[in-house]
Structures are given as C-alpha cells and as structure tokens.
Design a protein around this motif. Structure first.
Motif, PDB file in Angstrom:
ATOM      1  N   MET A  21     -47.735   4.174  20.158  1.00 61.31           N
ATOM      2  CA  MET A  21     -48.821   3.676  20.997  1.00 61.31           C
ATOM      3  C   MET A  21     -49.055   2.193  20.745  1.00 61.31           C
ATOM      4  O   MET A  21     -49.260   1.426  21.693  1.00 61.31           O
ATOM      5  CB  MET A  21     -50.111   4.474  20.757  1.00 61.31           C
ATOM      6  N   TYR A  42     -52.831   9.426  21.591  1.00 67.10           N
ATOM      7  CA  TYR A  42     -51.497   8.865  21.393  1.00 67.10           C
ATOM      8  C   TYR A  42     -50.436   9.956  21.359  1.00 67.10           C
ATOM      9  O   TYR A  42     -49.314   9.719  20.940  1.00 67.10           O
ATOM     10  CB  TYR A  42     -51.449   8.024  20.111  1.00 67.10           C
ATOM     11  N   TYR A  86     -56.356   3.018  25.329  1.00 71.23           N
ATOM     12  CA  TYR A  86     -55.609   1.987  24.594  1.00 71.23           C
ATOM     13  C   TYR A  86     -54.754   1.152  25.549  1.00 71.23           C
ATOM     14  O   TYR A  86     -54.736  -0.081  25.470  1.00 71.23           O
ATOM     15  CB  TYR A  86     -54.703   2.625  23.536  1.00 71.23           C
TER      16      TYR A  86
END
Length: 184
Positions: free
Chosen positions: A63, A45, A153
């Motif tokens: 994020m 992130y 992610y």
C-alpha cells in the motif's frame, strides 16, 4: 405448471440470485475483495485491486508503494498540464498585428492593434501537443479510477500528489505575465 418446469424455474431463479453482501470486517479494514464494488470510503490494505487485474495490494508495504506511485502520477499530471502550456507559448508562430482606426471622443482617430497568434495544424509542435494531450487524458482517467477505489490511503495520495504538483509547477504561472498583453 408441471413438475419439470417448476424445477427449471427454481434452478433459473437460484442461478440469478446475488451473492450475500460482503462485509468490511478484519483488523486491516479489508473491504471484502471481489464481492462487489465498494461505494464508501475505507482505510485498508488487504485485497485492494488497483487499476489492473494483476495489481492487487495485500500488505502495508504494498500500500505504501502504491501510494508513492499514485502520488508521483498525480505530480506528473500537474507537471504535464503546465508543461503543455509552456510548450504552447514557445511554439506559437504566425504572430500578426492588425491595426484598425477607431474614432476618438474629440474627433481624433485612434489606432487599435490586435495581436493574433496562431499555430499550424500540420506542425511538429502541434503533433507533440496532441500526443501530450492524449497522455494527459489517460493519466487523468487513471487518477480518477484510483480515486474511485474509495480507498482512503490512495485517495489521499491522489490529492496530495495533485497539491504537490500544483505547488511545484504552477507558481511561475501566476508570476510571469506577458507585458504586451493588456486585455484578456
């Protein structure tokens, strides 16, 4: 080769050498930032560039926000695909039925009917479809580019959003069948 040309050659060679490869060290899975394009999946992130130069993710909160935005964009994309199909079905005009005789097996004559559905090119409905198609293409490329960040992610957010969009918008497509359609 004289001394000055050797210096020039050395300077020229030195100018074009590549920077050392970046590593993914760090506790947050940082992929090294602007050192080069990452070509493997990673979870991080920090220093994650998202679509535009100024859109840089540098914290867990950023994020999470980016993942929510990407998720919603993927849901919108699926909704847009189904919405265009629904609009197209509703805006179809010029329905014509063409019948033609077909000889039957025992000398009888059967009539086969074909339904022709068309839409005028210079109609508001077609202009709307064209505009929605452009938006759909742009959104699909944005989602592809987000996936190409290789950030785990963000990739999960794209996949989950596409799945949620399909779940929300595509269930009717499988259920609603036009009873006048016998063959496809």
């Amino acid at each position: 080769m004289n001394h000055s040309s050797m210096e020039m050659d050395h300077a020229h060679h030195h100018h074009h050498t590549m920077a050392p490869p970046t590593t993914r060290g760090g506790h947050d899975g940082n992929h090294g930032g602007h050192g080069g394009m990452v070509m493997t999946f990673y979870f991080g992130y920090s220093n994650v560039e998202l679509l535009f130069t100024g859109l840089l993710i540098n914290s867990p909160g950023e994020m999470v926000g980016a993942c929510i935005g990407v998720f919603l964009l993927a849901v919108l994309y699926e909704g847009l695909k189904i919405g265009r199909e629904v609009l197209l079905r509703r805006s179809q005009v010029n329905v014509r039925y063409n019948s033609m005789p077909l000889p039957g097996a025992d000398g009888t004559v059967l009539m086969e009917t074909h339904k022709t559905v068309g839409q005028r090119m210079l109609s508001p409905a077609h202009f709307l479809q064209t505009l929605l198609h452009i938006i759909q293409v742009v959104v699909s490329y944005f989602l592809m580019l987000v996936f190409m960040t290789y950030n785990g992610y963000l990739c999960i957010a794209v996949a989950a959003g596409a799945g949620m969009g399909y779940f929300l918008f595509s269930w009717r497509k499988a259920v609603v069948v036009d009873i006048t359609e016998h063959c496809h």
